[in-house]
Design an enzyme around this catalytic site. Structure first.
Site, mmCIF file in Angstrom:
data_model
loop_
_atom_site.group_PDB
_atom_site.id
_atom_site.type_symbol
_atom_site.label_atom_id
_atom_site.label_comp_id
_atom_site.label_asym_id
_atom_site.label_seq_id
_atom_site.Cartn_x
_atom_site.Cartn_y
_atom_site.Cartn_z
ATOM 1 N N HIS A 70 -16.510 12.856 32.520
ATOM 2 C CA HIS A 70 -17.644 13.166 31.635
ATOM 3 C C HIS A 70 -18.699 12.071 31.745
ATOM 4 C CE1 HIS A 70 -20.036 14.055 28.093
ATOM 5 N NE2 HIS A 70 -19.757 12.865 27.608
ATOM 6 N N ASP A 99 -48.551 13.773 47.966
ATOM 7 C CA ASP A 99 -47.096 13.963 47.950
ATOM 8 C C ASP A 99 -46.478 12.599 47.698
ATOM 9 O OD1 ASP A 99 -44.299 14.715 48.752
ATOM 10 O OD2 ASP A 99 -45.311 16.562 49.299
ATOM 11 N N TRP A 135 -15.381 5.582 32.702
ATOM 12 C CA TRP A 135 -16.535 5.570 33.616
ATOM 13 C C TRP A 135 -16.906 4.147 34.023
ATOM 14 C CZ3 TRP A 135 -21.618 3.755 33.768
ATOM 15 C CH2 TRP A 135 -22.058 3.096 32.621
ATOM 16 N N SER A 163 -28.512 7.226 47.510
ATOM 17 C CA SER A 163 -29.529 8.177 47.057
ATOM 18 C C SER A 163 -30.510 7.515 46.097
ATOM 19 C CB SER A 163 -28.850 9.369 46.385
ATOM 20 O OG SER A 163 -29.763 10.097 45.629
ATOM 21 N N SER A 164 -29.972 6.772 45.137
ATOM 22 C CA SER A 164 -30.846 6.123 44.145
ATOM 23 C C SER A 164 -31.755 5.101 44.796
ATOM 24 C CB SER A 164 -30.012 5.418 43.081
ATOM 25 O OG SER A 164 -29.347 6.335 42.295
ATOM 26 N N HIS A 247 -25.822 -3.012 32.684
ATOM 27 C CA HIS A 247 -26.812 -3.106 31.617
ATOM 28 C C HIS A 247 -28.204 -2.681 32.077
ATOM 29 C CE1 HIS A 247 -27.760 -3.422 27.534
ATOM 30 N NE2 HIS A 247 -28.918 -3.887 27.918
ATOM 31 N N GLU A 249 -28.678 -0.602 34.205
ATOM 32 C CA GLU A 249 -28.496 0.843 34.355
ATOM 33 C C GLU A 249 -28.867 1.597 33.077
ATOM 34 O OE1 GLU A 249 -27.779 2.999 36.676
ATOM 35 O OE2 GLU A 249 -27.275 4.713 35.421
ATOM 36 N N TYR A 251 -31.036 0.805 30.961
ATOM 37 C CA TYR A 251 -32.507 0.852 30.864
ATOM 38 C C TYR A 251 -33.097 1.745 31.936
ATOM 39 C CZ TYR A 251 -31.894 -2.671 27.397
ATOM 40 O OH TYR A 251 -31.491 -3.321 26.276
ATOM 41 N N SER A 262 -44.078 8.616 25.652
ATOM 42 C CA SER A 262 -45.418 8.032 25.590
ATOM 43 C C SER A 262 -46.496 8.975 26.113
ATOM 44 C CB SER A 262 -45.472 6.728 26.401
ATOM 45 O OG SER A 262 -44.487 5.844 25.959
ATOM 46 N N HIS A 296 -22.812 -8.953 26.954
ATOM 47 C CA HIS A 296 -22.603 -8.464 25.577
ATOM 48 C C HIS A 296 -21.696 -7.230 25.559
ATOM 49 C CE1 HIS A 296 -26.536 -5.967 25.969
ATOM 50 N NE2 HIS A 296 -25.512 -5.218 26.270
ATOM 51 N N HIS A 297 -21.380 -6.686 26.747
ATOM 52 C CA HIS A 297 -20.423 -5.588 26.809
ATOM 53 C C HIS A 297 -18.990 -6.106 26.829
ATOM 54 C CE1 HIS A 297 -23.417 -2.434 27.734
ATOM 55 N NE2 HIS A 297 -24.081 -3.437 28.269
ATOM 56 N N THR A 322 -38.659 -3.666 22.241
ATOM 57 C CA THR A 322 -38.331 -2.296 21.851
ATOM 58 C C THR A 322 -39.017 -1.959 20.532
ATOM 59 O OG1 THR A 322 -36.190 -2.700 22.869
ATOM 60 C CG2 THR A 322 -36.429 -0.665 21.648
ATOM 61 N N LYS A 325 -42.529 -0.996 21.037
ATOM 62 C CA LYS A 325 -42.690 0.386 21.492
ATOM 63 C C LYS A 325 -42.609 1.363 20.334
ATOM 64 C CE LYS A 325 -41.533 0.445 26.254
ATOM 65 N NZ LYS A 325 -42.517 1.420 26.585
ATOM 66 N N ARG A 444 -11.706 4.287 20.993
ATOM 67 C CA ARG A 444 -12.203 5.311 21.900
ATOM 68 C C ARG A 444 -11.184 5.573 23.000
ATOM 69 N NH1 ARG A 444 -16.649 2.017 25.581
ATOM 70 N NH2 ARG A 444 -16.943 4.030 26.551
#
Lengths: 520, 324
Positions: A70, A99, A135, A163-164, A247, A249, A251, A262, A296-297, A322, A325, A444
């Site tokens: 998932h 293009d 994951w 790809s990315s 991390h 990622e 963002y 926006s 921090h993870h 943040t 924003k 979890r």
């Protein structure tokens, strides 16, 4: 060679061989929606199992495979490609380019995705089952204790990364090199800005992820000991490398969503975006800070206290840009002549729910408090507020906002609004209670739970089913619009919308801006 | 709001539809699937069972390489046909630059692992500092030094005695690759490798100056020398690996010293082979095909940037893997 002022080719070859940014964008969008449904059905299995305490439907090993797939499918298959699809469609039209900069590579970036996910999904049918290590694939779960299918998982991550990286290089080259005359950096739409910064992040961190999975591969098959203390390595090293990718990622996922919002909030507030310059700087600041907060993870792994403090303060600092924003979006709406069509509803839904997700993130950033929250359902609630109500809501908003421009037909507004309200209500029923069970100590990634969590979990599952069902309505609405929606040829679908994409014909011609427009 | 103008920008060449991407996808899919199957056969498979993993891998790789060859050929032909505007050429420049940046980040992951393991994990495993409890609980008797002379596993008396599971046995190297006897300094391969690779960077630069002057003879000569130096480097590196396995007892299983040594030098070596192939193709294009002029030689330029990048990585490798 001659000009080619022609439309699309006929049949399947149009999609297989295309070099057109709109075709490729369309394929990305449909592919990501298919993955969204696939990842969503995994989530439905998870919530069905958790509907009641005790083992109900699936065995724990399969439950672990479901949580793992998932997450992987949603992050790498649904959210990321959906925004790349949006970038493909919109960036050339927004900056007045004919293009993307490298059109053939653009097609390749898309086409390697389906085989990568074919490999990933096929692990479900392999001996030993699919990856079941979450994951985040922490070592040694993903090395010493992994099923054999982990090798296929590793290679599919490599291909996704490729790809990315190619997609991002293309976006950077397009934005830096193909803006129309007069389209200076500080005149670019916010969506283009956020994607430019996102592309930098992708080029910087996807190779690091490739390094991490390569080390796993070597540990599993070739006897190295990167993540094994017996040889002088360290399993925690995996977490450091993973989150150095992971991390930024998050963002990568949320910055394009910021860009979409926006665009939409000013359009329906009929006011220019408040504080455009500060929005640009805030986005850049968030991107920069994302490189220095990864640990921090992993507050609970036993880091030195100095490390905990550094990562705590650095993380809290992110709240400042943040906050800028959120303040700017609210100020854009302030005294605007607002209307509430479906895109605006989703954008406001994003604003409210993302802010909640941001605040729970701030709670999680407090190292001593995180020892309580870590790996609990509070974390699950937090990141679903950011990923679903953040990224997915903004993606829905984007589809409703630009769909008339893409296909020249208007979607059904009533159905769109219904989709929003069912999503909004279903989402909150699903995930708000998870804050409470998490704070009360429900971990979890466990298929069973203590009895005192039963009511909230049942509520959560009901909400998840409602949210899941609302996506069927979304699919129906989009297909119905494309097939039989009310035709519209207005260049500007929304009277408050600004930008080059609203100056071309509706539906957008196959080739736009073959000669660049002059931007004043 | 906007007016159409074509005065400032030339027309940007958007290629017709192309089969390249889908062919490259098929090749990539087969080769990655094959590679994963080969490794699983090796680690988890039944040695008695015949599989076709290698066939899938080779077919995929061949298809992939052939596609890339055709793809580059088309791109080169378009350029010769004059389809590439100055603006399009800039897209290629940007593409190559950011590709190299992504490569830098790939190596950064491995260097980061090296620094973390050497400066933090090693001392922790030996009982120092805030992670030191691991020593009393798991690796009693382990003492840390770099290059690691005894792995934690050996310190507790082998895999059978260690309190946690892992994937096999890690034995430390008998000798490290670091600088040994001062008297026999001229036998130290890494120094020769450094000299060879650094000079190849200089010769590529001389070739670049040659083409900028329009001097094709100078260009061909110095580019050829660069390719030969690249080959020499790869040869010396193979010799070094042979020495490591045959005489130093240094293998991939040699704990974290062997892991970091072989992964960093191995990936660097792989990139050298790629860069050398790129330079060789540019040399063949110039000598056989008569390509490149003083103001149109991006294929060479991109390859030379890549070569300089590989060189810079080596400098860091030399410093952090061999010397310090």
């Amino acid at each position: 060679m001659g000009d080619h002022h022609h439309g699309p080719a006929k049949g399947l070859s149009r999609w297989l061989f295309t070099t057109n940014h709109k075709d490729i964008g369309t394929m990305y969008l449909w592919f990501s929606f298919a993955m969204f449904i696939l990842g969503g059905s995994f989530a439905m299995i998870i919530r069905a199992e958790l509907f009641q305490p005790g083992m109900q439907l699936v065995d724990p090993a399969f439950f672990n495979q479901m949580t793992t797939l998932h997450g992987l499918v949603m992050v790498f298959g649904a959210i990321m490609p959906s925004f790349v699809g949006l970038a493909n469609w919109m960036i050339p039209m927004m900056i007045g380019a004919p293009d993307m900069a490298l059109p053939r590579m653009n097609n390749w970036s898309f086409w390697i995705l389906p085989p990568a996910f074919l490999i990933l999904a096929s692990t479900l049918f392999m001996e030993g089952g699919a990856p079941a290590f979450g994951w985040t694939f922490y070592a040694p779960l993903s090395t010493t204790y992994a099923p054999p299918s982990v090798t296929y998982f590793i290679f599919s991550i490599h291909v996704l990364g490729l790809s990315s990286i190619m997609g991002s290089i293309n976006i950077i080259a397009t934005v830096m090199n193909m803006r129309a005359p007069g389209m200076t950096y500080m005149k670019m739409p916010m969506f283009v800005w956020t994607w430019l910064i996102t592309a930098f992040l992708l080029v910087a961190v996807m190779p690091v992820l490739a390094g991490a999975v390569t080390m796993m591969l070597m540990d599993i098959h070739f006897g190295t000991s990167f993540f094994s203390a017996a040889g002088g390595g360290d399993p925690v090293l995996f977490q450091h490398i993973f989150w150095f990718f992971g991390h930024p990622e998050v963002y990568i996922i949320i910055l394009p969503a910021f860009g979409v919002v926006s665009q939409i909030i000013p359009a329906f507030s009929r006011k220019p975006l408040f504080g455009y310059d500060s929005m640009v700087y805030a986005t850049a600041a968030i991107a920069f800070l994302s490189f220095v907060v990864w640990a921090h993870h992993m507050y609970t792994v036993g880091m030195p206290v100095a490390g905990e403090l550094f990562f705590m303060y650095a993380t809290m600092l992110i709240a400042v840009p943040t906050g800028v924003k959120v303040f700017n979006w609210v100020s854009t709406m302030w005294r605007g002549a607002m209307t509430f069509e479906t895109p605006m509803l989703f954008a406001i839904g994003f604003l409210v729910l993302f802010t909640i997700g941001g605040f729970t993130g701030l709670m999680l950033s407090i190292a001593p408090a995180d020892f309580q929250y870590h790996d609990s359902y509070f974390v699950v609630a937090h990141f679903h507020y950011v990923m679903v109500a953040g990224a997915v809501f903004s993606m829905s908003a984007a589809v409703y906002y630009w769909l008339p421009k893409w296909c020249g037909r208007m979607y059904n507004e009533t159905m769109g609004k219904t989709h929003f309200w069912i999503s909004f209500i279903g989402f909150n029923i699903a995930f708000f209670p998870q804050h409470f069970v998490g704070l009360a100590g429900m971990p979890r990634r466990i298929p069973d739970y203590a009895l005192q969590f039963a009511d909230f979990n049942m509520l959560s599952s009901i909400g998840a089913f409602i949210y899941g069902a609302s996506q069927i309505l979304f699919l129906y609405n989009v297909v119905a619009t494309i097939v039989a929606g009310k035709p519209t040829s207005e260049e500007k679908t929304w009277d408050g919308a600004e930008g080059l994409e609203w100056t071309v014909a509706t539906p957008a011609p196959y080739h736009t801006f073959e000669t660049p427009p002059q931007v004043k | 709001m906007t007016t159409q103008s074509s005065t400032e920008y030339e027309k940007y060449y958007v290629p017709e539809k192309s089969k390249m991407a889908i062919c490259a996808t098929i090749g990539l899919f087969l080769s990655t699937y094959g590679a994963a199957s080969i490794m699983n056969d090796m680690t988890f498979g039944d040695p008695g069972v015949e599989t076709n993993s290698w066939t899938i891998f080779w077919v995929g790789l061949f298809f992939f390489s052939a596609t890339l060859f055709a793809w580059f050929r088309i791109a080169i032909k378009e350029n010769i046909a004059g389809l590439n505007s100055a603006q399009l050429k800039k897209s290629y420049v940007l593409g190559m630059f950011w590709f190299i940046f992504s490569e830098v980040m790939f190596f950064l992951a491995f260097f980061g692992a090296l620094f973390y393991l050497r400066n933090l994990v090693g001392p922790w495993l030996a009982g120092e500092g805030e992670g030191g409890r691991m020593n009393h609980l798991l690796w009693e008797g382990f003492e840390y030094n770099w290059p690691m002379s005894l792995t934690p596993q050996e310190a507790v008396g082998g895999a059978a005695n260690q309190p946690i599971a892992n994937m096999g046995s890690f034995t430390s190297a008998e000798k490290s690759m670091a600088f040994g006897e001062a008297a026999a300094w001229y036998l130290w391969l890494p120094m020769w490798n450094t000299l060879v690779l650094l000079s190849s960077s200089v010769t590529v630069h001389i070739a670049h100056m040659g083409i900028l002057d329009g001097n094709k003879r100078k260009f061909n000569l110095w580019l050829g020398i660069s390719v030969v130096l690249g080959m020499l480097f790869v040869g010396l590196q193979i010799l070094e690996y042979y020495e490591a396995y045959a005489h130093y007892g240094l293998t991939l299983n040699s704990g974290i010293y062997g892991s970091t040594f072989f992964m960093l030098t191995g990936f660097h070596g792989f990139h050298v082979v790629m860069g050398m192939t790129m330079l060789l193709i540019q040399w063949l294009r110039s000598v056989k095909g008569g390509h490149f002029t003083a103001d149109d030689h991006f294929g060479f330029e991109a390859s030379s940037w890549y070569w300089h990048f590989v060189d810079v990585v080596w400098v860091f490798l030399f410093l952090f893997v061999y010397i310090l």
